[in-house]
Design an enzyme around this catalytic site. Structure first.
Site, PDB file in Angstrom:
ATOM      1  N   PRO A 184     -29.262 -13.149  -9.450  1.00  0.00           N
ATOM      2  CA  PRO A 184     -29.863 -14.223 -10.218  1.00  0.00           C
ATOM      3  C   PRO A 184     -31.172 -13.798 -10.860  1.00  0.00           C
ATOM      4  CG  PRO A 184     -29.379 -14.900  -7.969  1.00  0.00           C
ATOM      5  CD  PRO A 184     -29.315 -13.428  -8.020  1.00  0.00           C
TER       6      PRO A 184
ATOM      7  N   ARG B 279     -24.456  -8.316  -0.422  1.00  0.00           N
ATOM      8  CA  ARG B 279     -25.069  -6.990  -0.273  1.00  0.00           C
ATOM      9  C   ARG B 279     -26.283  -6.959   0.653  1.00  0.00           C
ATOM     10  NH1 ARG B 279     -25.305  -4.347  -6.181  1.00  0.00           N
ATOM     11  NH2 ARG B 279     -26.049  -2.563  -5.019  1.00  0.00           N
TER      12      ARG B 279
ATOM     13  N   LYS C 157     -38.230 -15.109  -9.685  1.00  0.00           N
ATOM     14  CA  LYS C 157     -36.842 -15.282  -9.224  1.00  0.00           C
ATOM     15  C   LYS C 157     -36.801 -15.770  -7.780  1.00  0.00           C
ATOM     16  CE  LYS C 157     -35.634 -11.380 -12.215  1.00  0.00           C
ATOM     17  NZ  LYS C 157     -35.310  -9.932 -12.257  1.00  0.00           N
TER      18      LYS C 157
END
Length: 291
Positions: free
Chosen positions: A2, A125, A58
């Site tokens: 994102p 991940r 973010k």
DNA sequence: CACTTGACCTGTCCGC
DNA sequence: TGCGGACAGGTCAAGT
């Protein structure tokens, strides 16, 4: 995964879903996904009411009634998906587009709410993280101390953008756009999209950019970020919003993942290359190399 | 110093 | 079909 628009869309969704809810449980099975959970969870997370959901760069910041905040970075593959306790699917099925039941093999942290709802932090991940931090100390974490201005803030002007770029005169423009210390929130997708919009080759050194190039780039960054927020973000592989739904920006993307297709401006073929260590999409005709 | 590369992880896709 | 390698939306630390 994102970038700014995706985190913004999640923030808007969580604001509708979580404000006023009381947290009554937390489970986490991968230490690095919630490294400081052990110390403070019992005192400052369990029993807390969600007061606010904010975004900076973010990063998501969930403000709690206990004076602590949950600070969350989704990195490449993180998701934050809320499933209501009243779901007619039995409480584990957020949305058809996510594919299946939660938790799944990527679920790292589960927050339970008094009303029966659950917030799943999924991260295939394992690069992302959740931290519980006193709200007053949130601005002092390393990332926030050095991160650059918000590109969509009214106080961020073309003049400021130019000044910040010019601190890195010899770097290639794409590397500078990706550097969160210069501006917050731009990642690989929107760097490529805005450079195409401004007709700038990503390997152009900053000191070779003309005034007009920088102004055009400023406008393109804002246009692309705003459009993506409107479209619910970009879903490449993993991204979904707070309700498990995908975003549709990539249907509108001009170069990102469009290698082999004609440039929407000049019809020459879009190519994929490598710049600043990242996959990079350009129209070699519209974006001429300057050196 | 400024800049580039590797590491952190798992999963998928592509070529042999 | 199996296997190795490259690659994936982000940031750090370590290297040159």
């Amino acid at each position: 995964m994102p970038e700014l628009p995706e985190v913004e869309v999640i923030k808007i969704g969580l604001n509708k879903l979580l404000i006023g809810q009381d947290i009554n449980s937390v489970k986490h099975d991968w230490v690095k996904s919630f490294p400081n959970a052990a110390q403070d969870v019992n005192n400052f997370l369990i029993g807390a009411t969600v007061k606010s959901i904010k975004r900076r760069a973010k990063v998501l910041i969930i403000g709690l009634s206990t004076g602590y905040s949950l600070v969350i970075h989704l990195k490449m593959t993180g998701q934050l998906v809320y499933v209501s306790g009243k779901s007619r699917f039995g409480g584990g099925h957020p949305s058809i587009s996510l594919g299946g039941q939660l938790p799944d093999s990527s679920t790292r942290v589960i927050f339970g709410f008094a009303g029966g709802g659950k917030l799943y932090f999924n991260d295939q991940r394992k690069f992302g993280w959740v931290r519980l931090i006193p709200t007053a100390e949130v601005p002092n974490i390393d990332f926030f101390k050095t991160v650059g201005p918000e590109p969509l803030a009214p106080s961020f002007t073309k003049r400021k953008f130019k000044e910040r770029l010019q601190k890195r005169p010899n770097s290639v423009i794409k590397a500078v756009l990706l550097d969160q210390k210069v501006i917050a929130g731009v990642g690989n997708i929107y760097a490529d999209e805005s450079l195409w919009g401004a007709k700038i080759h990503p390997e152009t050194p900053v000191n070779k950019l003309k005034n007009g190039d920088i102004e055009k780039l400023f406008d393109e960054i804002r246009t692309v970020l705003n459009l993506s927020i409107k479209k619910g973000g970009s879903t490449d592989k993993n991204y979904v919003d707070a309700e498990g739904k995908k975003g549709s920006y990539l249907e509108f993307a001009r170069v990102f993942r469009r290698e082999g297709s004609p440039c929407p401006r000049c019809s020459n073929e879009i190519i994929k290359t490598r710049v600043a260590g990242r996959g990079t999409h350009i129209c070699p005709y519209c974006q001429q190399r300057v050196s």
